[in-house]
Each structure stands twice: as structure tokens, then as C-alpha cells.
Design an enzyme around this catalytic site. Structure first.
Site, mmCIF file in Angstrom:
data_model
loop_
_atom_site.group_PDB
_atom_site.id
_atom_site.type_symbol
_atom_site.label_atom_id
_atom_site.label_comp_id
_atom_site.label_asym_id
_atom_site.label_seq_id
_atom_site.Cartn_x
_atom_site.Cartn_y
_atom_site.Cartn_z
ATOM 1 N N ALA A 66 66.156 -72.758 9.210
ATOM 2 C CA ALA A 66 65.529 -73.338 10.396
ATOM 3 C C ALA A 66 64.046 -73.553 10.117
ATOM 4 O O ALA A 66 63.476 -72.969 9.192
ATOM 5 C CB ALA A 66 65.713 -72.420 11.594
ATOM 6 N N GLY A 112 70.018 -70.715 9.027
ATOM 7 C CA GLY A 112 70.670 -71.689 9.897
ATOM 8 C C GLY A 112 71.532 -72.675 9.137
ATOM 9 O O GLY A 112 72.489 -73.228 9.689
ATOM 10 N N GLU A 115 74.767 -70.903 8.558
ATOM 11 C CA GLU A 115 75.396 -70.805 9.882
ATOM 12 C C GLU A 115 75.994 -72.143 10.296
ATOM 13 O O GLU A 115 77.068 -72.188 10.909
ATOM 14 C CB GLU A 115 74.360 -70.311 10.894
ATOM 15 C CG GLU A 115 74.008 -68.846 10.678
ATOM 16 C CD GLU A 115 72.575 -68.467 11.038
ATOM 17 O OE1 GLU A 115 72.090 -67.446 10.519
ATOM 18 O OE2 GLU A 115 71.952 -69.214 11.807
ATOM 19 N N GLU A 135 67.548 -63.785 7.279
ATOM 20 C CA GLU A 135 66.762 -63.586 8.504
ATOM 21 C C GLU A 135 66.078 -62.230 8.607
ATOM 22 O O GLU A 135 64.987 -62.125 9.189
ATOM 23 C CB GLU A 135 67.661 -63.809 9.740
ATOM 24 C CG GLU A 135 67.944 -65.265 10.071
ATOM 25 C CD GLU A 135 69.200 -65.801 9.408
ATOM 26 O OE1 GLU A 135 69.713 -66.833 9.855
ATOM 27 O OE2 GLU A 135 69.671 -65.180 8.426
#
Length: 259
Positions: A66, A112, A115, A135
């Protein structure tokens, strides 16, 4: 919608979606997530789309994570809202789509990005790809279903190891633990994803959709058996079922219409 961060093209009933932020390693920012939400909704409501291939621009990254700068000063409530919006409009929308999504992982799939790949129904990775959820190195946990989908795919012990160490793994290791379906050379990545969807395209669309729904129910702490029974029954009411049986009896290929 004219996309600034995506390239979207429909060819032979396959929708090709490329996250086109190569200089930023295809990182997910707000605008990119909004565009993804739009193209996912388009795929779901468009009969001509029989499947989706999702990939990243260039050969370095699928999605390297992200855009951290966008949320570096968020409050707890803003962080929660960010996760919920992404879940609803992008990640869960992919998982719950009636059309099969294949992630073509062409490089780094981190945070992300992994994910996003895990939200897809199937994953094909190039042999140089690296995957991970880093993360915790930022003082966060995976925020777009990473803790849930990784556990579903690889099991509790391996999921906790990957998340808490934040280590990347190779594509071959990802295949070994069931995180990706196939590993292929970079030059064969798209053709392998196409091969899968070209097989799916030969099957009854409503039955494919029903199967996806039933499998999703099985892994989301709901009564998957009941959903399977209901969806199995609904298939008997479709023209595709009648065509499939007729083709079997007549020893010919079926001509499914998605009706």
C-alpha cells in the site's frame, strides 16, 4: 470510467486488468483502490466477462504494498475505516465475485499486494516472484484480510510465522505451501493464467458462480454444506443444466449460454 492507474481490456471474454503504476511498484493508493472497485463491479455485472486476470505493470512487482505515505498520520478510527472500505469494495468484492479472478503475480507481492492476490480465486506466480506480509515492521498487522486468507490457504502455523517474522518467501516456496497454484517462467505467466480461464470458459457460467459461492462459504465460518445444497438445487432450474445433460447424452460439446 477512464482509468489513470489501471489498464483494462476485454478480449475473448477475459477481462485483463493491469495495475499500471510501475514506477511506484504498483503500490495501492486511494485512487487505485477506487479504480479497482469500479472495474470489479464492471466485471460482475457484464455478461461478456467470463473471468478476470489481474496483474501488475512491468516485471518487478505485482503490487509491492500500500502507499504508506497516504495513511502515515491516520488515527485509529481512520485506519479502521480505511480497512473496512478496502474490504467491502475491493478485496471482499473480488472474493465474492461470481466471475473467477486469477492473480498473475509478476514480481513482488507484498502487504496489500499479497492480500490482493489472496482475494483472487486462483494465483499463478512467475518464478522470480517474492511474496510476504511485512506489516509488523511498520507496527501494523495485515489490514485487507491478510491474517484471515493466509491462514485459510496455508494453515495457522505457517501464517503466524510469515506474518510475525515479516519474511518474504520465494514463488517455489509459496507453491509448496499452497499459497499459489502454479509457478511458471515470467514469459509463460499470462499464458498459464489464460489457460486456466479458457478451461473455465467452457463450463456452465451459472454453475461456476454457484461453485465459487459454495466454496467461499466453506472457508468463511458459515454453513457451507447448506449453501452447497441450495446452489446445487438452483442449478437444476437453469437452461445450462438442460444443455449440459443433453450434450452428455448426445456425446457432443455443450453450448452454455449462462441462463
Amino acid at each position: 470510467m477512464a482509468y489513470q492507474n489501471l489498464i483494462s481490456e476485454l478480449k475473448e471474454n477475459i477481462l485483463y486488468v493491469t495495475i499500471n503504476r510501475e514506477k511506484a511498484l504498483n503500490a495501492l493508493n486511494k485512487d487505485t483502490l477506487a479504480e479497482l472497485a469500479d472495474v470489479i463491479a464492471y466485471a460482475g455485472k457484464t455478461d461478456q466477462v467470463r473471468g478476470v486476470i489481474l496483474t501488475g505493470g512491468g516485471e518487478k512487482a505485482f503490487v509491492a504494498g500500500a502507499d504508506i505515505k497516504e495513511f502515515s498520520d491516520y488515527s485509529g478510527k481512520q485506519g479502521e475505516d480505511l480497512a473496512k472500505l478496502g474490504h467491502d469494495q475491493v478485496f471482499n468484492a473480488i472474493e465474492n465475485s461470481s466471475k473467477p479472478f486469477v492473480a498473475a503475480i509478476n514480481g513482488f507481492a507484498l502487504g496489500g499486494g499479497l492480500e490482493l492476490a489472496m482475494a483472487c480465486h486462483m494465483r499463478v506466480a512467475s518464478d522470480h516472484a517474492k511474496l510476504g506480509l511485512p506489516e509488523v515492521t511498520l507496527g501494523l498487522i495485515p489490514g485487507y484480510g491478510g491474517t484471515q486468507r493466509l491462514t485459510q490457504l496455508v494453515g495457522k502455523g505457517k501464517a503466524i510465522e510469515m506474518i510475525t517474522t515479516a519474511n518474504m518467501i520465494t514463488a517455489s516456496a509459496a507453491e509448496t505451501i499452497g499459497l499459489v497454484n502454479y509457478v511458471v517462467p515470467q514469459s509463460d505467466l499470462m499464458s498459464k493464467a489464460e489457460e486456466i480461464l479458457n478451461l473455465v470458459k467452457q463450463r456452465a457460467p451459472l454453475a461456476v458462480s454457484a461453485a465459487i459461492k459454495a466454496v467461499n462459504t466453506a472457508v468463511n465460518n458459515k454453513n457451507g454444506y447448506l449453501t452447497e445444497i441450495e446452489e446445487f438445487g438452483k442449478c437444476f432450474e437453469t437452461a445450462d443444466f438442460k444443455e449440459g445433460v443433453a450434450a452428455f447424452v448426445e456425446k457432443r460439446k455443450p453450448n452454455f449460454q449462462g441462463k
